[in-house]
Write a protein that holds these residues in place. Sequence first.
Motif, PDB file in Angstrom:
ATOM      1  N   VAL A   4      38.579  16.359  18.372  1.00  0.00           N
ATOM      2  CA  VAL A   4      37.733  15.205  18.496  1.00  0.00           C
ATOM      3  C   VAL A   4      38.883  13.551  18.108  1.00  0.00           C
ATOM      4  CG1 VAL A   4      35.757  13.798  17.525  1.00  0.00           C
ATOM      5  CG2 VAL A   4      35.339  15.834  18.327  1.00  0.00           C
ATOM      6  N   PHE A  50      36.463  10.154  22.858  1.00  0.00           N
ATOM      7  CA  PHE A  50      36.441   9.864  21.566  1.00  0.00           C
ATOM      8  C   PHE A  50      36.842   8.431  20.410  1.00  0.00           C
ATOM      9  CE2 PHE A  50      35.708  13.919  21.515  1.00  0.00           C
ATOM     10  CZ  PHE A  50      34.554  14.108  22.307  1.00  0.00           C
ATOM     11  N   ALA A  54      31.157   9.542  21.972  1.00  0.00           N
ATOM     12  CA  ALA A  54      31.941   9.821  22.936  1.00  0.00           C
ATOM     13  C   ALA A  54      31.809   9.029  24.105  1.00  0.00           C
ATOM     14  CB  ALA A  54      31.367  11.357  22.665  1.00  0.00           C
TER      15      ALA A  54
END
Length: 480
Positions: free
Chosen positions: A74, A82, A360
């Motif tokens: 991430v 992200f 996201a």
Amino acid sequence: MAVGTNSAAGTGKVVPGLAGVPLVGSLFDLKSDSLGTYLRAQQQHGDLVRITAGPPGMRAELYCVFSPAGAQQVLASDAARFRKDNRFYQEVRESVGNGLLTSQDENYLRQRRLVQPLFTRRRVDGYAEAIAAETAAVITAWGGVPGGIVDVSDEMTHLALRAVARILFGTDVEATAHVVAECFPVITDYVLRRGYSPANVPRQWPTPGNRRAAAAMDELYGVCDRIIAERRRPGAETGAETGTGAGTGAGTGTPGEDLLTLLAAARSAGDGEFDAAELRDQVLIFLLAGHETTATSLCFALHLLARHPEEQDRAREEVSRVLGDRTPGAADLERLPYLTRVLKEAMRLYPAAPVIGRKAVATTRIGEHTVPAGADVILAPWVTHRHPAYWPDPDRFDPERFTPEAEAARPRYAWFPFGGGPRACIGQHFSMLESVIALAMILRAYAFEAVDTEVPVGAGITLRTTGPARCRIRRPDTLS
């Protein structure tokens, strides 16, 4: 920027969900104890868990990523998927500006390029004198505290705020520290209420909460704008231009050397310079992130040592052996390895940023599961730093977890108090410098015994104590 679905994203398993109550899911659990709720989710369901919160029509779905590999994906390897597009970051932007913490895309890259030369190790090392001076003032003040009892949460917040204000504003520290101390708690509480509420009234409505927050922002902005205008007036002292490498930016109040002056002078052919509003945004973010995070690390390092006298004695012995009676400087960071391990272990157990949020923007496979586009994604250092696969007996205070050999044996993102990837905290060396210098000086001057053996905490913009963290202090030479 267009971001496609990553390979095999659609073949992942359904993300398990944490059981909640009818209609509102885990809303009340998150409101009363978000950190405990995230920890319970990992213990019951593993390293990627879906938590729902809120009534139908206003329900949030949080995809919580708890593994080091997931955090690395991430924050680093899939960082473009992200973004900081969630409601919480929008509330921060509207309250303290669009500085390095909240800006994105080319705006962020431009800001980072302009600011980065002011945070080189050589430049930051020049702030050691200011940090030591503010720490010495706290040590002196403690000599007269009633009953020899101090609340290390309050005291370290005061120290960290004074230090960052002095480095930012130089001789204007007195004019700013009090205003920041009064206004920031009002603003951060306002951000939290709005950031985690299912619905909010417009900021322009004259509700009591809106009016209190607006008054605090007006006062804080006014102080910053006044000092910025003084720095930019014709004939004002200026520091070296960004990228020249000149000077060390001692930040001790010498004209032309405080960080604000250097920020005002930062410019390049490709990126131009900060205008007054952009300067204020950077200053506000540095004030917020630069004092609350370091204060948290110092508070819990001291409180943990107060509860573990053998580790405290070992840290004090190292400080006395290395420093003697002299004031520590930047070069002493490498000479105090055990003290550094103490700080790292305190930041493991009490990370200043216990929760990190993202949105996201593309369907993404994380481990065995699929996170859909548009999902709110939560990383929780509070949980990952206690992951039993990487931290045996995770609640135990043990600085030896951070020997070079132990660190090399763990995944990179098993410990990430400063974030990671392209958005890693620009001030992490400054935080470690301030923490090591302050902790060394304080331990040399005082021994600590915990009065409050447990300190309750909660997740705000940063980790915050929700009760006292009192310690009894004595001069080490009076110990039997």
